[in-house]
Design a protein around this motif. Structure first.
Motif, mmCIF file in Angstrom:
data_model
loop_
_atom_site.group_PDB
_atom_site.id
_atom_site.type_symbol
_atom_site.label_atom_id
_atom_site.label_comp_id
_atom_site.label_asym_id
_atom_site.label_seq_id
_atom_site.Cartn_x
_atom_site.Cartn_y
_atom_site.Cartn_z
ATOM 1 N N ALA A 258 -28.403 -30.533 -21.575
ATOM 2 C CA ALA A 258 -29.177 -29.326 -21.861
ATOM 3 C C ALA A 258 -30.051 -28.913 -20.672
ATOM 4 O O ALA A 258 -30.156 -27.722 -20.356
ATOM 5 N N ALA A 259 -30.677 -29.886 -20.010
ATOM 6 C CA ALA A 259 -31.546 -29.552 -18.876
ATOM 7 C C ALA A 259 -30.742 -28.909 -17.749
ATOM 8 O O ALA A 259 -31.171 -27.908 -17.147
ATOM 9 N N GLN A 260 -29.565 -29.469 -17.458
ATOM 10 C CA GLN A 260 -28.725 -28.905 -16.408
ATOM 11 C C GLN A 260 -28.218 -27.518 -16.802
ATOM 12 O O GLN A 260 -28.179 -26.591 -15.978
ATOM 13 N N TRP A 261 -27.849 -27.358 -18.081
ATOM 14 C CA TRP A 261 -27.355 -26.056 -18.539
ATOM 15 C C TRP A 261 -28.438 -24.998 -18.430
ATOM 16 O O TRP A 261 -28.181 -23.869 -17.980
ATOM 17 N N ASN A 262 -29.648 -25.329 -18.823
ATOM 18 C CA ASN A 262 -30.749 -24.372 -18.738
ATOM 19 C C ASN A 262 -31.046 -23.989 -17.296
ATOM 20 O O ASN A 262 -31.364 -22.829 -16.992
ATOM 21 N N ALA A 263 -30.946 -24.974 -16.377
ATOM 22 C CA ALA A 263 -31.163 -24.678 -14.961
ATOM 23 C C ALA A 263 -30.076 -23.767 -14.407
ATOM 24 O O ALA A 263 -30.349 -22.911 -13.543
ATOM 25 N N ASP A 264 -28.836 -23.942 -14.880
ATOM 26 C CA ASP A 264 -27.724 -23.118 -14.404
ATOM 27 C C ASP A 264 -27.686 -21.747 -15.067
ATOM 28 O O ASP A 264 -27.029 -20.830 -14.562
ATOM 29 N N ASN A 265 -28.348 -21.596 -16.228
ATOM 30 C CA ASN A 265 -28.323 -20.342 -16.986
ATOM 31 C C ASN A 265 -29.751 -19.934 -17.352
ATOM 32 O O ASN A 265 -30.125 -19.909 -18.531
ATOM 33 N N PRO A 266 -30.574 -19.622 -16.360
ATOM 34 C CA PRO A 266 -31.998 -19.353 -16.634
ATOM 35 C C PRO A 266 -32.221 -18.130 -17.526
ATOM 36 O O PRO A 266 -33.155 -18.134 -18.328
ATOM 37 N N LYS A 267 -31.391 -17.095 -17.407
ATOM 38 C CA LYS A 267 -31.584 -15.901 -18.229
ATOM 39 C C LYS A 267 -31.331 -16.200 -19.701
ATOM 40 O O LYS A 267 -32.089 -15.768 -20.572
ATOM 41 N N SER A 268 -30.257 -16.936 -19.998
ATOM 42 C CA SER A 268 -29.979 -17.312 -21.389
ATOM 43 C C SER A 268 -31.060 -18.231 -21.924
ATOM 44 O O SER A 268 -31.515 -18.093 -23.070
ATOM 45 N N ALA A 269 -31.502 -19.174 -21.093
ATOM 46 C CA ALA A 269 -32.543 -20.104 -21.533
ATOM 47 C C ALA A 269 -33.838 -19.361 -21.845
ATOM 48 O O ALA A 269 -34.543 -19.709 -22.799
ATOM 49 N N ALA A 270 -34.150 -18.326 -21.055
ATOM 50 C CA ALA A 270 -35.364 -17.562 -21.295
ATOM 51 C C ALA A 270 -35.302 -16.802 -22.614
ATOM 52 O O ALA A 270 -36.347 -16.530 -23.229
ATOM 53 N N ARG A 271 -34.095 -16.464 -23.074
ATOM 54 C CA ARG A 271 -33.928 -15.766 -24.351
ATOM 55 C C ARG A 271 -33.810 -16.741 -25.516
ATOM 56 O O ARG A 271 -33.532 -16.328 -26.633
ATOM 57 N N GLY A 272 -33.982 -18.015 -25.258
ATOM 58 C CA GLY A 272 -33.892 -19.011 -26.324
ATOM 59 C C GLY A 272 -32.480 -19.349 -26.714
ATOM 60 O O GLY A 272 -32.228 -19.758 -27.856
ATOM 61 N N ILE A 273 -31.526 -19.207 -25.791
ATOM 62 C CA ILE A 273 -30.114 -19.522 -26.043
ATOM 63 C C ILE A 273 -29.750 -20.753 -25.221
ATOM 64 O O ILE A 273 -30.047 -20.825 -24.025
ATOM 65 N N GLY A 274 -29.083 -21.701 -25.842
ATOM 66 C CA GLY A 274 -28.665 -22.890 -25.124
ATOM 67 C C GLY A 274 -28.305 -24.016 -26.068
ATOM 68 O O GLY A 274 -28.471 -23.913 -27.292
ATOM 69 N N PRO A 275 -27.797 -25.120 -25.536
ATOM 70 C CA PRO A 275 -27.358 -26.243 -26.382
ATOM 71 C C PRO A 275 -28.518 -27.047 -26.926
ATOM 72 O O PRO A 275 -29.605 -27.087 -26.348
ATOM 73 N N ASN A 276 -28.267 -27.701 -28.054
ATOM 74 C CA ASN A 276 -29.227 -28.627 -28.629
ATOM 75 C C ASN A 276 -29.228 -29.910 -27.788
ATOM 76 O O ASN A 276 -28.176 -30.505 -27.572
ATOM 77 N N PRO A 277 -30.394 -30.360 -27.291
ATOM 78 C CA PRO A 277 -30.411 -31.541 -26.417
ATOM 79 C C PRO A 277 -30.221 -32.868 -27.151
ATOM 80 O O PRO A 277 -30.063 -33.909 -26.504
ATOM 81 N N ALA A 278 -30.238 -32.853 -28.479
ATOM 82 C CA ALA A 278 -30.133 -34.109 -29.233
ATOM 83 C C ALA A 278 -28.730 -34.702 -29.115
ATOM 84 O O ALA A 278 -27.753 -34.008 -28.783
ATOM 85 N N ASN A 279 -28.616 -36.004 -29.404
ATOM 86 C CA ASN A 279 -27.318 -36.669 -29.394
ATOM 87 C C ASN A 279 -26.434 -36.127 -30.515
ATOM 88 O O ASN A 279 -26.915 -35.530 -31.491
ATOM 89 N N ASN A 280 -25.130 -36.371 -30.383
ATOM 90 C CA ASN A 280 -24.147 -35.916 -31.367
ATOM 91 C C ASN A 280 -23.582 -37.116 -32.124
ATOM 92 O O ASN A 280 -22.643 -37.767 -31.671
ATOM 93 N N PRO A 281 -24.144 -37.462 -33.289
ATOM 94 C CA PRO A 281 -23.626 -38.601 -34.058
ATOM 95 C C PRO A 281 -22.265 -38.302 -34.674
ATOM 96 O O PRO A 281 -21.897 -37.143 -34.874
ATOM 97 N N TYR A 282 -21.541 -39.377 -34.965
ATOM 98 C CA TYR A 282 -20.199 -39.274 -35.559
ATOM 99 C C TYR A 282 -20.018 -40.404 -36.545
ATOM 100 O O TYR A 282 -20.437 -41.540 -36.292
ATOM 101 N N GLU A 283 -19.387 -40.091 -37.686
ATOM 102 C CA GLU A 283 -19.110 -41.103 -38.702
ATOM 103 C C GLU A 283 -17.707 -40.884 -39.247
ATOM 104 O O GLU A 283 -17.299 -39.742 -39.496
ATOM 105 N N ASN A 284 -16.971 -41.971 -39.440
ATOM 106 C CA ASN A 284 -15.602 -41.893 -39.941
ATOM 107 C C ASN A 284 -15.373 -42.997 -40.961
ATOM 108 O O ASN A 284 -15.695 -44.166 -40.720
ATOM 109 N N LYS A 285 -14.833 -42.620 -42.113
ATOM 110 C CA LYS A 285 -14.406 -43.582 -43.131
ATOM 111 C C LYS A 285 -12.913 -43.362 -43.369
ATOM 112 O O LYS A 285 -12.484 -42.240 -43.634
#
Length: 550
Positions: A258-285
């Motif tokens: 997320a930090a790298q994406w925001n640095a590469d896309n400052p205009k989108s980041a300023a509008r509050g657009i960008g990825p969630n910085p949290a981890n992506n959990p996964y569960e399978n049964k």
């Protein structure tokens, strides 16, 4: 070894033949390729006998005589695995004319692979693409063919979604798998649509030929990854059975920095657009089960099932950094089968099956999307042994595919197919001929053929040559998706030719080098229109050449 591919979209000539440079390269490569030889000494549990092969797929007929296999038996060597995917009849992998390899149970255990992608990534001609960690969207490519041009089956049952033509391979974990057969090249003459780049058939554990026993395993790893498996199976008298359950859970990691994406896309980041910085959990049964009973010497019947349920958190760079995107996916197969002999030389097989591929997306806990494919199929296959060295194969398939989607409505698709084939040995010559016609309710008939030839220079060295054609039916997204699909699309077509050499010795195991060329017509692509929309259209041609060794 992965294949070396070259792809061209130039206009093509109608004829199809392997290029001379590719052939010469294959011959030049062969002497030094023994380092990629497949181990020909699998453990006892991975050497599928013809009787057990019938539980998971088309069962054997009186297969053509196998001189190398007989020589192995006489010398006390372990017999090569028996496969059923390459011809829809049981044969030694050394006898298969399409380029075929087996991932045995021993290979699966030794690999310690957490998912199917890791397990198959070193197979010749097989490539993967993914957009994150465990459980994220994963596509499988073979011989340069697109992911929806490769047929994926579990215990002989199709599992691909009809919306986009892809299977949930990211949610199939190795704990449930006994072995995998990988067939490369056009085999639509055996299986119909999608078998352009090849076929990957997954066989779940059956318990056949083993003493009843329980097994359990628990693992822990990085990212708070927990995995557990428990199973029980074996054979008691004439009944074999197995049930295996597993669970996989991980905190995962963020697929987008997320930090790298925001640095590469400052205009989108300023509008509050960008990825969630949290981890992506996964569960399978997951759970799989089989039971088969041998009623007489000639007749057996049983059922097989597989079920997977997974929950995945994934990133989206075009939402809000606080958005929580989730995907709940389910995949199941259920089949019942009967195998028997009508006459001493006539073997017949019946199978009725159903599968479902379901994916439901949510954003911040609210419903967002649904795509659910339900597939029903019926197979009736027969083999008639003219002599011990000559066998006819004939049968019929029926397939129905239905889609439930939140994006559009689509009619059900019905496919009725008839097919036939011949396998024979005449001295040092080996022949396989197959033909098939598929009648689709939405666009009519499609015919396919396969012609394969093998010549034994010695009992250990075989030359091979195959020619074939194949097709892929348009997906429902390509036909009906709003502002993209085109109901008048035609199937993609492919023609292929290949030559190769196979060597089997006690020191190198089984080695095969193949040079191939495939030419595509009427490829379906997203074509930009003057209006600015992208529409699915039959516009492209392509040529793929390559060399693979295994």
């Amino acid at each position: 070894m992965r294949s070396t591919l070259s792809r061209s979209t130039a206009a093509l000539k109608p004829s199809v033949r392997p290029s001379m440079p590719a052939i010469l390269a294959a011959i030049a490569l062969f002497p030094s390729a023994s380092v990629f030889a497949q181990d020909a000494t699998p453990d006892e549990s991975s050497t599928t006998t013809p009787a057990s092969a019938s539980a998971n797929g088309p069962a054997p007929a009186s297969a053509p005589a196998a001189a190398p296999a007989a020589a192995q038996a006489a010398s006390g060597q372990t017999l090569a695995p028996v496969v059923v995917t390459a011809s829809r009849t049981a044969q030694s992998v050394t006898e298969a004319l399409p380029h075929t390899t087996v991932v045995t149970q021993e290979d699966i255990v030794n690999s310690q692979a957490p998912d199917l992608r890791s397990l198959l990534r070193n197979q010749a001609g097989v490539e993967f693409s993914t957009n994150g960690g465990m459980g994220t969207n994963t596509s499988l490519f073979m011989r340069g063919a697109n992911s929806n041009q490769v047929l994926i089956m579990i215990d002989g049952v199709r599992i691909s979604g009809v919306s986009n033509g892809n299977a949930q391979i990211a949610n199939i974990l190795p704990d449930q798998i006994d072995h995998i057969e990988v067939v490369r090249g056009n085999v639509s003459a055996l299986y119909g649509s999608d078998a352009v780049g090849g076929v990957v058939q997954i066989f779940t554990k059956s318990g056949a030929g083993q003493a009843p026993a329980a097994n359990a395993q628990v693992e822990y790893g990085s990212n708070n990854t927990r995995q557990g498996t428990v199973g029980y199976g074996g054979q008691i008298g004439a009944t074999s059975f197995n049930v295996t359950g597993s669970m996989y859970k991980t905190d995962g990691f963020s697929a987008i920095n997320a930090a790298q994406w925001n640095a590469d896309n400052p205009k989108s980041a300023a509008r509050g657009i960008g990825p969630n910085p949290a981890n992506n959990p996964y569960e399978n049964k997951s759970i799989s089960g089989q039971i088969k009973h041998q009623f007489t010497q000639d007749w057996d019947a049983g059922v097989a099932t597989y079920y997977s349920n997974s929950q995945l958190s994934y990133d989206n760079a075009y939402g809000k950094p606080t958005d929580d995107y989730r995907m709940d996916s389910k995949l199941y197969t259920l089949s019942a089968f009967v195998n028997g002999k009508v006459l001493p030389d006539w073997t017949t097989h019946f199978k009725v099956a159903q599968s479902e591929d379901r994916s439901e997306g949510t954003i911040n806990g609210l419903f967002d999307s649904l795509f659910s494919t339900r597939t029903r199929q019926f197979n009736w296959q027969n083999e008639y042994a003219l002599t011990p060295d000559h066998t006819l194969m004939f049968g019929t398939d029926w397939l129905q595919q239905e889609l439930a989607s939140s994006s559009y409505n689509a009619p059900s698709r019905n496919v009725f197919s008839v097919y036939g084939g011949y396998e024979g040995r005449i001295g040092k010559h080996q022949i396989q001929l197959n033909g098939r016609n598929d009648h689709y309710s939405d666009f009519g008939d499609q015919g396919s053929f396969f012609a394969g030839y093998g010549y034994y220079l010695t009992s250990a060295v075989k030359l091979l040559a195959n020619v074939s054609n194949a097709f892929r039916a348009p997906t429902f997204n390509e036909l009906y998706y709003p502002y993209y699909g085109q109901p008048n699309l035609q199937p993609e077509r492919a023609k292929s030719a290949e030559v190769g050499v196979q060597v089997e010795t006690a020191s190198t195991g089984l080695l095969r080098v193949t040079a191939f060329e495939t030419r595509y017509n009427d490829l379906i692509v997203s074509a930009l229109q003057p209006s600015g929309l992208y529409l699915a259209q039959n516009v492209n041609k392509a040529k793929v050449q390559g060399i693979e060794a295994s």
